[in-house]
Scaffold this motif. Structure first.
Motif, PDB file in Angstrom:
ATOM      1  N   ALA A  42       0.826  -1.207   0.000  1.00 16.34           N
ATOM      2  CA  ALA A  42       0.000   0.000   0.000  1.00 16.34           C
ATOM      3  C   ALA A  42       0.860   1.256   0.000  1.00 16.34           C
ATOM      4  CB  ALA A  42      -0.938  -0.010   1.206  1.00 16.34           C
ATOM      5  N   ASN A  43       2.080   1.148   0.477  1.00 13.81           N
ATOM      6  CA  ASN A  43       2.978   2.302   0.542  1.00 13.81           C
ATOM      7  C   ASN A  43       3.872   2.428  -0.686  1.00 13.81           C
ATOM      8  OD1 ASN A  43       1.972   2.698   3.128  1.00 13.81           O
ATOM      9  ND2 ASN A  43       3.578   1.458   4.053  1.00 13.81           N
ATOM     10  N   GLU A  44       3.763   1.497  -1.619  1.00 17.23           N
ATOM     11  CA  GLU A  44       4.664   1.453  -2.773  1.00 17.23           C
ATOM     12  C   GLU A  44       3.950   1.862  -4.050  1.00 17.23           C
ATOM     13  OE1 GLU A  44       7.954   0.826  -2.463  1.00 17.23           O
ATOM     14  OE2 GLU A  44       7.497   0.790  -0.329  1.00 17.23           O
ATOM     15  N   SER A  45       4.714   2.334  -5.009  1.00 19.08           N
ATOM     16  CA  SER A  45       4.149   2.704  -6.303  1.00 19.08           C
ATOM     17  C   SER A  45       3.787   1.446  -7.088  1.00 19.08           C
ATOM     18  CB  SER A  45       5.144   3.556  -7.087  1.00 19.08           C
ATOM     19  OG  SER A  45       6.335   2.826  -7.287  1.00 19.08           O
ATOM     20  N   PRO A  46       2.780   1.533  -7.963  1.00 26.54           N
ATOM     21  CA  PRO A  46       2.379   0.358  -8.728  1.00 26.54           C
ATOM     22  C   PRO A  46       3.455  -0.052  -9.731  1.00 26.54           C
ATOM     23  CG  PRO A  46       0.961   2.250  -9.220  1.00 26.54           C
ATOM     24  CD  PRO A  46       1.952   2.685  -8.208  1.00 26.54           C
ATOM     25  N   GLY A  47       3.389  -1.325 -10.143  1.00 26.62           N
ATOM     26  CA  GLY A  47       4.311  -1.842 -11.146  1.00 26.62           C
ATOM     27  C   GLY A  47       4.995  -3.110 -10.677  1.00 26.62           C
ATOM     28  N   ARG A  48       5.812  -3.673 -11.571  1.00 24.94           N
ATOM     29  CA  ARG A  48       6.572  -4.896 -11.291  1.00 24.94           C
ATOM     30  C   ARG A  48       7.748  -4.553 -10.397  1.00 24.94           C
ATOM     31  NH1 ARG A  48       6.095 -10.099 -10.936  1.00 24.94           N
ATOM     32  NH2 ARG A  48       7.846 -11.287 -11.702  1.00 24.94           N
TER      33      ARG A  48
ATOM     34  N   ARG B 236      22.089 -14.537  -2.188  1.00 24.91           N
ATOM     35  CA  ARG B 236      21.093 -13.508  -2.487  1.00 24.91           C
ATOM     36  C   ARG B 236      19.737 -14.174  -2.700  1.00 24.91           C
ATOM     37  NH1 ARG B 236      22.142  -8.491  -6.302  1.00 24.91           N
ATOM     38  NH2 ARG B 236      22.998  -7.828  -4.310  1.00 24.91           N
ATOM     39  N   LEU B 237      18.724 -13.670  -1.980  1.00 24.66           N
ATOM     40  CA  LEU B 237      17.352 -14.142  -2.110  1.00 24.66           C
ATOM     41  C   LEU B 237      16.565 -13.069  -2.853  1.00 24.66           C
ATOM     42  CD1 LEU B 237      16.903 -15.399   1.551  1.00 24.66           C
ATOM     43  CD2 LEU B 237      17.630 -16.714  -0.455  1.00 24.66           C
ATOM     44  N   THR B 238      15.791 -13.463  -3.854  1.00 23.21           N
ATOM     45  CA  THR B 238      15.054 -12.514  -4.691  1.00 23.21           C
ATOM     46  C   THR B 238      13.561 -12.639  -4.434  1.00 23.21           C
ATOM     47  OG1 THR B 238      16.772 -12.705  -6.377  1.00 23.21           O
ATOM     48  CG2 THR B 238      14.688 -11.741  -7.057  1.00 23.21           C
ATOM     49  N   PHE B 239      12.900 -11.488  -4.328  1.00 16.72           N
ATOM     50  CA  PHE B 239      11.473 -11.417  -4.034  1.00 16.72           C
ATOM     51  C   PHE B 239      10.824 -10.553  -5.110  1.00 16.72           C
ATOM     52  CE2 PHE B 239       8.132  -9.727  -0.862  1.00 16.72           C
ATOM     53  CZ  PHE B 239       7.271 -10.769  -1.137  1.00 16.72           C
ATOM     54  N   LYS B 240       9.942 -11.167  -5.932  1.00 20.30           N
ATOM     55  CA  LYS B 240       9.290 -10.463  -7.026  1.00 20.30           C
ATOM     56  C   LYS B 240       7.793 -10.381  -6.774  1.00 20.30           C
ATOM     57  CE  LYS B 240      12.533 -12.372 -10.393  1.00 20.30           C
ATOM     58  NZ  LYS B 240      12.635 -13.146 -11.642  1.00 20.30           N
ATOM     59  N   LEU B 241       7.191  -9.271  -7.184  1.00 18.12           N
ATOM     60  CA  LEU B 241       5.759  -9.091  -7.083  1.00 18.12           C
ATOM     61  C   LEU B 241       5.338  -7.972  -8.016  1.00 18.12           C
ATOM     62  CD1 LEU B 241       5.146  -6.445  -4.886  1.00 18.12           C
ATOM     63  CD2 LEU B 241       6.391  -8.100  -3.535  1.00 18.12           C
ATOM     64  N   GLU B 242       4.046  -7.915  -8.279  1.00 13.17           N
ATOM     65  CA  GLU B 242       3.507  -6.849  -9.114  1.00 13.17           C
ATOM     66  C   GLU B 242       2.402  -6.147  -8.353  1.00 13.17           C
ATOM     67  OE1 GLU B 242       1.383  -6.204 -13.417  1.00 13.17           O
ATOM     68  OE2 GLU B 242       2.588  -7.992 -13.087  1.00 13.17           O
ATOM     69  N   ILE B 243       2.590  -4.860  -8.132  1.00 13.84           N
ATOM     70  CA  ILE B 243       1.605  -4.059  -7.410  1.00 13.84           C
ATOM     71  C   ILE B 243       0.706  -3.395  -8.450  1.00 13.84           C
ATOM     72  CG2 ILE B 243       1.254  -2.145  -5.811  1.00 13.84           C
ATOM     73  CD1 ILE B 243       4.083  -2.791  -4.706  1.00 13.84           C
ATOM     74  N   PRO B 244      -0.609  -3.672  -8.409  1.00 14.76           N
ATOM     75  CA  PRO B 244      -1.510  -3.095  -9.408  1.00 14.76           C
ATOM     76  C   PRO B 244      -1.728  -1.599  -9.179  1.00 14.76           C
ATOM     77  CG  PRO B 244      -2.750  -4.331  -7.790  1.00 14.76           C
ATOM     78  CD  PRO B 244      -1.290  -4.522  -7.469  1.00 14.76           C
ATOM     79  N   GLU B 245      -2.347  -0.975 -10.178  1.00 13.90           N
ATOM     80  CA  GLU B 245      -2.703   0.437 -10.047  1.00 13.90           C
ATOM     81  C   GLU B 245      -3.595   0.604  -8.824  1.00 13.90           C
ATOM     82  OE1 GLU B 245      -1.731   3.109 -11.898  1.00 13.90           O
ATOM     83  OE2 GLU B 245      -0.395   1.751 -12.954  1.00 13.90           O
ATOM     84  N   ARG B 246      -3.551   1.772  -8.261  1.00 19.48           N
ATOM     85  CA  ARG B 246      -4.351   2.060  -7.070  1.00 19.48           C
ATOM     86  C   ARG B 246      -5.837   1.872  -7.361  1.00 19.48           C
ATOM     87  NH1 ARG B 246      -0.158   1.740  -4.241  1.00 19.48           N
ATOM     88  NH2 ARG B 246       1.149   3.532  -3.939  1.00 19.48           N
TER      89      ARG B 246
END
Length: 164
Positions: free
Chosen positions: A79-85, A103-113
């Protein structure tokens, strides 16, 4: 002729990358990295350094005996982050007794508000004679246009709604 082969790192991770894909832009998103100490000696985790301040790592303890498993949880509040991959990472430094790095990698996609309701659902159990329960729902709108709640209703005669 003898060939010297370096010892393998003691920690073996079940996965080195977690990809959650599209997520809800509320609450928090977590990536869990499970590992096992396959070495002959105890492993001590020295540092868990996230790539940015938005990523919060959690490690229950720092020392793992041979054969012992553990986990590192990486948490982000979308909720505090800008949208996008997003592709975030966390560097883990440990000794086994050799100094090691992974190194551990964490990927996600935050949708438009969008408009969200929190909590999205609620279940309440009331034994006979118990006091009423009050629950506040928060409606948040990340869209650019303002909104106004003009009505709220519940599908039970046992629930009262009030806009406040």
């Amino acid at each position: 002729m003898a060939i010297s082969v370096p010892e393998r790192p003691a920690l073996t991770f079940r996965q080195y990358a977690v990809d959650l894909g599209p997520i809800q832009p509320t609450g928090e998103a977590r990536g869990t990295f499970l590992f096992l100490n396959r070495g002959r000696e105890a492993v001590e985790i020295k540092e868990v350094v996230p790539s940015c301040s938005c990523l919060v790592p959690r490690l229950d303890k720092k020392r793992f005996e041979p054969g012992e498993d553990g986990r590192i949880v990486l948490r982000v509040q979308p909720a505090n982050e800008s949208p996008g991959r997003k592709e975030l990472f966390c560097d883990v430094t440990y000794t086994d007794p050799e100094p090691r790095h992974v190194r551990l990698t964490f990927k996600l996609e935050i949708p438009e508000r969008q408009m969200t309701v929190s909590p999205p659902a609620l279940m309440v159990f009331h034994p006979a004679g118990s006091e009423p329960t009050e629950q506040i729902f928060t409606v948040a709108d990340g869209r650019k246009k303002p909104f106004e709640i003009i009505e709220a209703e519940a599908n039970s005669d046992l629930v009262m709604t009030e806009i406040g």
